[in-house]
Design an enzyme around this catalytic site. Structure first.
Site, PDB file in Angstrom:
ATOM      1  N   HIS A 528       0.848  -1.208   0.000  1.00 13.00           N
ATOM      2  CA  HIS A 528       0.000   0.000   0.000  1.00 13.00           C
ATOM      3  C   HIS A 528       0.884   1.259   0.000  1.00 13.00           C
ATOM      4  CE1 HIS A 528      -3.430  -2.663   0.551  1.00 13.00           C
ATOM      5  NE2 HIS A 528      -2.726  -3.274   1.495  1.00 13.00           N
ATOM      6  N   GLU A 542      -2.391   0.385   8.142  1.00 13.40           N
ATOM      7  CA  GLU A 542      -1.536  -0.649   7.557  1.00 13.40           C
ATOM      8  C   GLU A 542      -0.328  -0.097   6.814  1.00 13.40           C
ATOM      9  OE1 GLU A 542      -1.568  -4.461   4.482  1.00 13.40           O
ATOM     10  OE2 GLU A 542      -3.389  -3.268   4.731  1.00 13.40           O
ATOM     11  N   HIS A 595       2.659  -6.995   4.494  1.00 12.02           N
ATOM     12  CA  HIS A 595       1.287  -6.506   4.690  1.00 12.02           C
ATOM     13  C   HIS A 595       0.791  -6.870   6.083  1.00 12.02           C
ATOM     14  CE1 HIS A 595       0.117  -5.484   0.440  1.00 12.02           C
ATOM     15  NE2 HIS A 595       1.217  -6.182   0.224  1.00 12.02           N
ATOM     16  N   GLU A 664       1.556 -11.620   5.577  1.00 11.80           N
ATOM     17  CA  GLU A 664       0.528 -10.953   6.379  1.00 11.80           C
ATOM     18  C   GLU A 664       0.943 -11.118   7.846  1.00 11.80           C
ATOM     19  OE1 GLU A 664      -1.870  -9.132   5.439  1.00 11.80           O
ATOM     20  OE2 GLU A 664      -2.656  -9.786   3.490  1.00 11.80           O
TER      21      GLU A 664
END
Length: 702
Positions: A528, A542, A595, A664
């Site tokens: 992101h 995040e 992430h 993640e």
């Protein structure tokens, strides 16, 4: 007993049918009205932050929600349908939705050609177009955009190019138009100050694009606004008075008078706070524009060439403030390579202070690709000029001049001006002059061809092979993703390749660069960034957490002598394809994307690592290996639930030419995971675990 068993079977059948409800069936379920409570909320193709964004809804807009599951809502807004995070919407009574007016508003189009878009922003896809004089029905107006109906066509258009008429009568042409801008009939007592946000803004006689231009403003000019109506503002700037589109003004304060700026600086302003440490860097592309400010929207004040050594005194948001001889301004850090700060700076022999005009003598031209679905090519550098052609998304154009936000482009036989807002830089190449007599077979490299032959892999779905080293040469064949080609020469961004019996030139930007040394190299991707915040929960965003951990991993790897290529080092947003392109050009051994997760149920928790098995089998095997090493280290170190190594089609790992994984770290929506990830000590542990997993991966490569 038999009846009971039959009843259980019947209930199971009903359960299966309800689970298998498809997206098309959602419309049949009971819908509810919700209001968006985030400033801007991405609408995604699927129920995940990794799914591509297909549009956007804004704060206070009312959407129709058909189903909410696992933190994601399947919704519609006009013709836009997709998934949004349920955290950012709140239920409202159906009666609070915007009611359709009893009397529909009829308006006429005032522009020669007006695009109809899927949503209320220029970012949305074009779904049709209108012509001057077309009469449309307006059923909703918000934020300068009108939802219109014209025959069977429905969508959003800018209100700047619509004129209100009576819904039951024809349009009457005004008997006369005053030669001077008409003052508003009732001037509001309170006036406000606004600044211009575009390079050049036309001031018109009246509140419509059909009125004559009586002057122009420049970016940063401060104007006094005394009336706003229908998307147009009546402004005063010194002796200049007239109407401008409110789309290009930004409110700064409310005041009673306008102070005309005494002077506007013609050179880029120095950063307010310059970092004490200055460093030396070299330019890595053929031509690099130097701009007045830290954005591609700012004017070009000069240019640099590959190998030029510059002094960097400030870096922020992916832009560096540099000095090169007498030239000072901002350049993208993506095209600078750090060198020793003690090295002297070579003064350039000459640097152009203005962008060069398009001519046949231009030595360097810029290749860019179109990012909008349809992009008009105009006769001159303004939306007031006639349309002479159009381009489609993905078309590659040659840019030979950029001025005031407009680029002079060539695409085949089409030449003209387009807005640079819808162009994305792909490479800089030397324009090739087509020889008077072109051979029917591709010309072989001259005697300057490098003796070293190397193998490279195609990184895009389709890659054109051309007769010569330029987009003006004809296409003689095509390559597909993962094709392995033999490269015998690379010059000015073009590679001479052989693939079986097919020989010719391709853009080297879309070939995976082979390793040229034993140096270990890793690409670290902080997921992101910039306009895409990713997930959020328990006070954590995040994009910020991803970058925090990624920078820690970078530090550990570099300390161990491993070279690190970062897709971003600040709050910027490289697209998913740009991240893959960085991988292709890096000569790296692997790619790691960092992430964090979220879910509607706070009980969801744990760590997981993804890989993709598409394409080359060796790459797939290495991806799975790397994912296993990182996952095994990570969940144990930070004490989270082990959700395992999983396969997925995330774009940054599916279309990445390197062994690639996506990590993640945990769930921001889970209080326990979030508490750990908020802590610097746990971020250090997470970074070290990823670092150690990479070291485990390198041990298998010996």
């Amino acid at each position: 007993m038999v009846k009971l068993r039959n009843g259980v079977i019947f209930l199971l059948i009903l359960l299966v049918l309800s689970i298998s409800l498809s997206e098309k069936d959602f419309a049949a379920t009971k819908s509810s009205s919700y209001k968006v409570n985030a400033t801007a909320l991405n609408v995604r193709k699927g129920p995940s932050t990794h799914s591509p964004s297909i549009g956007m809804v804004k704060k206070d807009q009312t959407i129709t929600v058909y189903q909410i599951k696992s933190g994601w809502a399947y919704m519609s807004y006009g013709k836009l349908k997709g998934y949004v995070s349920s955290q950012y919407i709140k239920t409202i009574k159906l009666a609070s939705t915007i009611a359709k007016p009893k009397t529909l508003d009829q308006r006429t189009v005032t522009a020669n050609s007006l695009n109809i878009r899927k949503g209320p922003s220029a970012k949305y896809a074009v779904v049709g177009s209108l012509k001057k004089g077309n009469r449309v029905t307006v059923s909703k107006v918000s934020g300068g955009w009108a939802y219109i109906t014209y025959g069977k066509t429905k969508g959003y258009v800018s209100t700047s190019y619509l004129r209100t008429i009576q819904s039951t009568s024809s349009t009457t042409k005004p008997s006369s138009i005053s030669k001077t801008p008409s003052k508003p009939s009732t001037v509001t007592k309170k006036v406000d100050q606004r600044t211009v946000t575009v390079d050049v803004l036309n001031v018109r006689k009246g509140p419509s694009a059909k009125y004559a231009v009586v002057g122009s403003l420049k970016k940063g000019n401060r104007v006094t606004v005394s009336k706003v109506s229908g998307g147009w503002a009546y402004i005063t700037y010194g002796k200049t008075k007239g109407y401008v589109s409110t789309s290009y003004l930004r409110t700064i304060q409310s005041t009673s008078s306008t102070t005309k700026p005494s002077s506007i600086s013609k050179t880029p302003s120095k950063p307010s706070t310059v970092t004490k440490k200055v460093d030396q860097r070299t330019v890595t592309v053929d031509v690099l524009n130097v701009r007045k400010g830290p954005s591609a929207k700012y004017a070009v004040v000069g240019s640099l060439k590959k190998g030029n050594r510059v002094t960097v005194s400030k870096v922020s948001g992916g832009w560096a403030y540099i000095t090169y001889g007498k030239t000072k301004g901002y350049v993208s850090t993506s095209y600078l390579k750090a060198i020793q700060s003690s090295s002297p700076t070579t003064k350039p022999s000459s640097v152009s202070k203005t962008p060069s005009k398009p001519s046949t003598t231009t030595k360097k031209v810029d290749q860019r690709s179109v990012t909008a679905d349809v992009l008009n090519v105009r006769k001159g550098p303004s939306a007031n000029y006639a349309v002479v052609g159009s381009l489609k998304k993905g078309n590659k154009v040659t840019v030979s001049k950029v001025t005031n936000g407009w680029a002079y482009i060539t695409y085949g036989k089409t030449k003209g001006y387009v807005s640079i807002s819808y162009l994305k830089a792909i490479q800089s190449t030397s324009p090739t002059t087509k020889p008077s007599n072109v051979s029917k077979t591709p010309s072989k490299p001259s005697t300057t061809t490098t003796n070293k032959v190397d193998q490279r892999v195609v990184t895009v779905d389709t890659l054109n092979v051309r007769k010569g080293p330029g987009t003006n040469y004809s296409v003689i064949g095509k390559l597909k993703r993962n094709n392995k080609v033999t490269v015998t020469k690379v010059s000015n961004g073009w590679a001479y390749i052989a693939y079986g019996n097919l020989k010719g030139y391709v853009s080297s930007a879309f070939l995976l660069v082979p390793k040229t040394s034993s140096q270990k190299v890793i690409v670290i991707d902080a997921g992101h960034g910039g306009s895409d915040p990713g997930a959020s929960g328990n006070g954590i965003v995040e994009k910020e957490l991803n970058l925090s951990v990624a920078l820690r991993v970078q530090k550990l790897l570099e300390k161990a002598g491993i070279k690190v290529v970062m897709t971003r080092s600040g709050d910027t947003y490289p697209t998913l394809d740009e991240r893959n392109s960085i991988s292709a050009q890096s000569g790296a051994d692997a790619f790691v994307s960092i992430h964090t997760n979220t879910a509607s149920a706070s009980s969801a928790s744990g760590t997981e690592t993804y890989y993709n098995s598409d394409g080359d089998q060796n790459r797939a095997n290495k991806s799975k290996q790397l994912a296993g090493f990182i996952q095994n280290r990570l969940y144990k170190a930070i004490g989270t639930r082990n959700r395992g190594v999983l396969e997925n089609d995330f774009r940054v790992i599916k279309y990445n030419p390197l062994p690639a994984v996506l990590v993640e770290l945990g769930y921001l929506s889970n209080p326990s995971d979030a508490k750990k990830l908020k802590s610097n000590s746990y971020r250090d542990l997470a970074a070290r675990s990823i670092y150690e997993g990479i070291l485990d991966f390198y041990k298998t490569m010996k």
